[in-house]
Design an enzyme around this catalytic site. Structure first.
Site, PDB file in Angstrom:
ATOM      1  N   THR A   1       0.820  -1.206   0.000  1.00  0.00           N
ATOM      2  CA  THR A   1       0.000   0.000   0.000  1.00  0.00           C
ATOM      3  C   THR A   1       0.859   1.264   0.000  1.00  0.00           C
ATOM      4  O   THR A   1       0.544   2.247  -0.687  1.00  0.00           O
ATOM      5  CB  THR A   1      -0.912   0.010   1.241  1.00  0.00           C
TER       6      THR A   1
ATOM      7  N   TYR B   1     -13.333  -2.694  -0.083  1.00  0.00           N
ATOM      8  CA  TYR B   1     -14.513  -2.110  -0.720  1.00  0.00           C
ATOM      9  C   TYR B   1     -15.708  -3.065  -0.741  1.00  0.00           C
ATOM     10  O   TYR B   1     -16.817  -2.689  -0.367  1.00  0.00           O
ATOM     11  CB  TYR B   1     -14.198  -1.621  -2.140  1.00  0.00           C
TER      12      TYR B   1
ATOM     13  N   TYR C   1      -2.914 -10.187   5.036  1.00  0.00           N
ATOM     14  CA  TYR C   1      -2.738  -8.818   5.526  1.00  0.00           C
ATOM     15  C   TYR C   1      -4.083  -8.264   5.961  1.00  0.00           C
ATOM     16  O   TYR C   1      -5.003  -8.141   5.156  1.00  0.00           O
ATOM     17  CB  TYR C   1      -2.119  -7.986   4.394  1.00  0.00           C
TER      18      TYR C   1
ATOM     19  N   ARG D   1      -8.164   0.429   5.922  1.00  0.00           N
ATOM     20  CA  ARG D   1      -8.194   0.586   4.464  1.00  0.00           C
ATOM     21  C   ARG D   1      -9.225  -0.303   3.785  1.00  0.00           C
ATOM     22  O   ARG D   1      -9.697   0.011   2.698  1.00  0.00           O
ATOM     23  CB  ARG D   1      -6.804   0.295   3.878  1.00  0.00           C
TER      24      ARG D   1
ATOM     25  N   LYS E   1       0.234 -10.146   8.453  1.00  0.00           N
ATOM     26  CA  LYS E   1       0.574  -8.771   8.789  1.00  0.00           C
ATOM     27  C   LYS E   1      -0.676  -8.186   9.434  1.00  0.00           C
ATOM     28  O   LYS E   1      -1.682  -7.951   8.768  1.00  0.00           O
ATOM     29  CB  LYS E   1       0.970  -7.974   7.548  1.00  0.00           C
TER      30      LYS E   1
ATOM     31  N   ILE F   1       6.258  -5.348   9.486  1.00  0.00           N
ATOM     32  CA  ILE F   1       6.426  -4.767   8.154  1.00  0.00           C
ATOM     33  C   ILE F   1       6.115  -3.291   8.331  1.00  0.00           C
ATOM     34  O   ILE F   1       4.976  -2.901   8.579  1.00  0.00           O
ATOM     35  CB  ILE F   1       5.518  -5.425   7.105  1.00  0.00           C
TER      36      ILE F   1
END
Length: 293
Positions: A46, A109, A135, A140, A164, A206
């Site tokens: 990202t 989304y 992840y 987000r 993650k 990360i």
């Protein structure tokens, strides 16, 4: 997956003034991270502004990082999205010979149910030719991959080797750590709670800030992994203000301003993102000056 223990960094994509990719700056960033003691590099996450790169630009980023790295550090490639069929097709056709693992974000989304998230990663696992890091980043994606779903995936698919975890919830991370299979890695996706997650049994981070201060941040994580708590927290509190600052006006605008202040890369970001304002730029520069003293 010992190569995923410690500090990985989600590399930015530096741009020139015309918003084309700055290959020389990206090479400098890779070398800065390698020289600073980072354990592995994440390409096209990202933070790379992946959403605004076309396919040719993505291939240029990959080729640049692979060439600059020269095999020195393990590489992880971001392959994710909200169209499962599209991801599966890429996993079946891309050459992953330069990469240690895939980082694949939970679908955004669409807001799938927990069963939808499970079925998505089941398809990813079955198509992936190399290990997969799942992840979770609800800020987000608008959906939280719950611990029960993470643990179900970890137990059902041997090639899903890590998560993650970027929900910003230490208790949620600890739930996964408590019940995970022995070899499954919990990797922090939040810089501010990376050290607490490591001390709770996590495998590392990360990071975004880690590429701006690779020496200090990677040493903090190594100290945490070695249970040198006081020394680790000394570095954590030294860096804490910088972590707040780089996310204050959005990622990766903040970390790109760090690179600008360091003279490594310009701070340009692509719309709809915009650069940080003058006040924050000055505070970041002041922080860097104080670290150097």
């Amino acid at each position: 997956m010992q190569s995923l223990i410690g500090t990985g960094v989600a590399l930015v994509t530096p741009f020139k003034g015309d918003f084309s990719i700055d290959v020389e700056a990206l090479t400098r960033i890779v070398n800065f991270c390698v020289d600073g003691g980072i354990e592995y590099l994440v390409v096209l996450g990202t933070t790379a502004e992946n959403a605004t790169l076309d396919q040719d630009e993505k291939e240029l980023v990959i080729a640049t990082v692979v060439a600059a790295n020269k095999g020195r550090l393990p590489l992880v490639l971001g392959v994710g999205g909200n169209d499962t069929r599209k991801i599966v097709a890429e996993l079946k056709t891309r050459d992953f010979s330069d990469f240690e693992a895939i980082l694949s974000v939970s679908p955004f989304y669409n807001k799938p149910t927990q069963e939808g998230i499970y079925q998505h990663f089941k398809a990813v696992s079955e198509a992936a030719p190399i290990p997969v890091i799942i992840y979770n980043v609800p800020g987000r994606t608008s959906s939280n991959m719950l611990p029960k779903t993470v643990l179900r995936l970890a137990n059902d698919f041997d090639n899903i080797v890590a998560i993650k975890e970027a929900a910003g919830d230490l208790v949620q991370a600890m739930q996964i750590i408590k019940d995970k299979p022995e070899n499954f890695l919990v990797i922090s996706g939040d810089d501010m709670i990376a050290l607490p997650i490591v001390l709770a049994g996590g495998a590392g981070v990360i990071s975004v800030i880690g590429q701006g201060f690779p020496k200090e941040f990677s040493e903090m994580i190594r100290l945490g992994l070695n249970r040198k708590v006081n020394e680790a927290y000394k570095l954590h509190y030294m860096l804490a203000d910088s972590i707040d600052m780089i996310f204050e006006q959005g990622n990766p605008a903040g970390i790109k301003q760090v690179f600008d202040a360091l003279g490594i890369a310009d701070a340009f970001v692509r719309l709809p993102l915009v650069g940080v304002d003058e006040s924050l730029a000055n505070r970041i520069a002041e922080f860097i000056d104080n670290i150097a003293k």
